[in-house]
Design a protein around this motif. Sequence first.
Motif, PDB file in Angstrom:
ATOM      1  N   VAL A   1     -48.175-126.552  42.883  1.00 40.07           N
ATOM      2  CA  VAL A   1     -47.775-125.164  43.134  1.00 40.07           C
ATOM      3  C   VAL A   1     -47.077-124.597  41.903  1.00 40.07           C
ATOM      4  CG1 VAL A   1     -46.222-123.701  44.490  1.00 40.07           C
ATOM      5  CG2 VAL A   1     -47.677-125.400  45.636  1.00 40.07           C
ATOM      6  N   TYR A   2     -46.196-125.382  41.331  1.00 38.52           N
ATOM      7  CA  TYR A   2     -45.492-124.958  40.125  1.00 38.52           C
ATOM      8  C   TYR A   2     -46.482-124.630  39.005  1.00 38.52           C
ATOM      9  CZ  TYR A   2     -43.321-125.912  35.578  1.00 38.52           C
ATOM     10  OH  TYR A   2     -42.945-125.879  34.258  1.00 38.52           O
ATOM     11  N   MET A   3     -47.491-125.484  38.838  1.00 40.68           N
ATOM     12  CA  MET A   3     -48.455-125.300  37.766  1.00 40.68           C
ATOM     13  C   MET A   3     -49.519-124.257  38.082  1.00 40.68           C
ATOM     14  SD  MET A   3     -47.276-127.151  35.413  1.00 40.68           S
ATOM     15  CE  MET A   3     -48.607-127.036  34.241  1.00 40.68           C
ATOM     16  N   GLY A   4     -49.831-124.076  39.368  1.00 46.12           N
ATOM     17  CA  GLY A   4     -50.932-123.200  39.737  1.00 46.12           C
ATOM     18  C   GLY A   4     -50.543-121.872  40.353  1.00 46.12           C
ATOM     19  N   GLY A   5     -49.268-121.667  40.651  1.00 46.81           N
ATOM     20  CA  GLY A   5     -48.823-120.404  41.216  1.00 46.81           C
ATOM     21  C   GLY A   5     -49.269-120.189  42.656  1.00 46.81           C
ATOM     22  N   GLY A   6     -49.327-118.924  43.053  1.00 52.13           N
ATOM     23  CA  GLY A   6     -49.636-118.541  44.427  1.00 52.13           C
ATOM     24  C   GLY A   6     -50.899-119.139  45.005  1.00 52.13           C
ATOM     25  N   PRO A   7     -52.028-119.089  44.293  1.00 53.55           N
ATOM     26  CA  PRO A   7     -53.231-119.685  44.867  1.00 53.55           C
ATOM     27  C   PRO A   7     -53.064-121.175  45.175  1.00 53.55           C
ATOM     28  CG  PRO A   7     -53.844-118.231  43.076  1.00 53.55           C
ATOM     29  CD  PRO A   7     -52.344-118.359  43.049  1.00 53.55           C
ATOM     30  N   SER A   8     -52.264-121.873  44.389  1.00 58.00           N
ATOM     31  CA  SER A   8     -52.048-123.293  44.645  1.00 58.00           C
ATOM     32  C   SER A   8     -51.239-123.527  45.915  1.00 58.00           C
ATOM     33  CB  SER A   8     -51.358-123.956  43.458  1.00 58.00           C
ATOM     34  OG  SER A   8     -52.251-124.035  42.373  1.00 58.00           O
ATOM     35  N   VAL A   9     -50.382-122.575  46.280  1.00 58.85           N
ATOM     36  CA  VAL A   9     -49.640-122.706  47.542  1.00 58.85           C
ATOM     37  C   VAL A   9     -50.624-122.763  48.701  1.00 58.85           C
ATOM     38  CG1 VAL A   9     -48.018-121.583  49.117  1.00 58.85           C
ATOM     39  CG2 VAL A   9     -47.561-121.581  46.682  1.00 58.85           C
ATOM     40  N   MET A  10     -51.645-121.926  48.672  1.00 58.72           N
ATOM     41  CA  MET A  10     -52.635-121.897  49.745  1.00 58.72           C
ATOM     42  C   MET A  10     -53.415-123.208  49.797  1.00 58.72           C
ATOM     43  SD  MET A  10     -51.911-118.996  50.852  1.00 58.72           S
ATOM     44  CE  MET A  10     -50.497-118.294  50.011  1.00 58.72           C
ATOM     45  N   TYR A  11     -53.800-123.731  48.643  1.00 60.00           N
ATOM     46  CA  TYR A  11     -54.540-124.980  48.604  1.00 60.00           C
ATOM     47  C   TYR A  11     -53.637-126.176  48.893  1.00 60.00           C
ATOM     48  CZ  TYR A  11     -59.085-123.174  47.606  1.00 60.00           C
ATOM     49  OH  TYR A  11     -60.302-122.560  47.738  1.00 60.00           O
ATOM     50  N   ALA A  12     -52.361-126.089  48.569  1.00 58.81           N
ATOM     51  CA  ALA A  12     -51.421-127.149  48.941  1.00 58.81           C
ATOM     52  C   ALA A  12     -51.345-127.270  50.458  1.00 58.81           C
ATOM     53  CB  ALA A  12     -50.045-126.882  48.349  1.00 58.81           C
ATOM     54  N   ALA A  13     -51.351-126.135  51.147  1.00 60.76           N
ATOM     55  CA  ALA A  13     -51.366-126.158  52.617  1.00 60.76           C
ATOM     56  C   ALA A  13     -52.631-126.846  53.120  1.00 60.76           C
ATOM     57  CB  ALA A  13     -51.258-124.740  53.169  1.00 60.76           C
ATOM     58  N   ASN A  14     -53.759-126.592  52.480  1.00 66.19           N
ATOM     59  CA  ASN A  14     -55.005-127.272  52.850  1.00 66.19           C
ATOM     60  C   ASN A  14     -54.927-128.771  52.566  1.00 66.19           C
ATOM     61  OD1 ASN A  14     -56.189-124.941  53.744  1.00 66.19           O
ATOM     62  ND2 ASN A  14     -57.480-124.650  51.943  1.00 66.19           N
ATOM     63  N   ALA A  15     -54.275-129.150  51.482  1.00 68.43           N
ATOM     64  CA  ALA A  15     -54.143-130.567  51.154  1.00 68.43           C
ATOM     65  C   ALA A  15     -53.297-131.299  52.194  1.00 68.43           C
ATOM     66  CB  ALA A  15     -53.544-130.739  49.757  1.00 68.43           C
ATOM     67  N   VAL A  16     -52.286-130.632  52.740  1.00 67.88           N
ATOM     68  CA  VAL A  16     -51.495-131.219  53.825  1.00 67.88           C
ATOM     69  C   VAL A  16     -52.404-131.493  55.022  1.00 67.88           C
ATOM     70  CG1 VAL A  16     -49.676-130.752  55.517  1.00 67.88           C
ATOM     71  CG2 VAL A  16     -49.287-130.263  53.093  1.00 67.88           C
TER      72      VAL A  16
END
Length: 118
Positions: free
Chosen positions: A90-105
């Motif tokens: 998330v830190y490295m990828g910003g907002g779009p990474s937050v959405m994909y981090a949720a998918n990774a969970v």
Amino acid sequence: MTVEFKKLTQDIAANLGELGKSIPQVIKGFNELNKAGSAAGVLDAKTKELIALAIGVAVRCDGCIGFHSKALVKLGATEAEVHEALGVAVYMGGGPSVMYAANAVAAYKEFSDTEPAA
């Protein structure tokens, strides 16, 4: 749209099998790269998979999220370790990474429900 990561990874694996028949040297080369890049060295296999998952999130690759989440479950990664790696993504990828981090969970939990920990 909710991604079913088990089905996604099964479909991708099947498609890779078909692709391997058409371009066997490319797929063989990719598989060798995978083996070399994920082999334990100074970093252990679990650490490398955590990095791979974080990169998969940062570049928004559902297939990467699925395969690396599955590998992390097999390697015995904890939910806390996965979440911390996702924080880096998330830190490295910003907002779009937050959405994909949720998918990774969701992917990690989906594979945890049926895959025995290593």
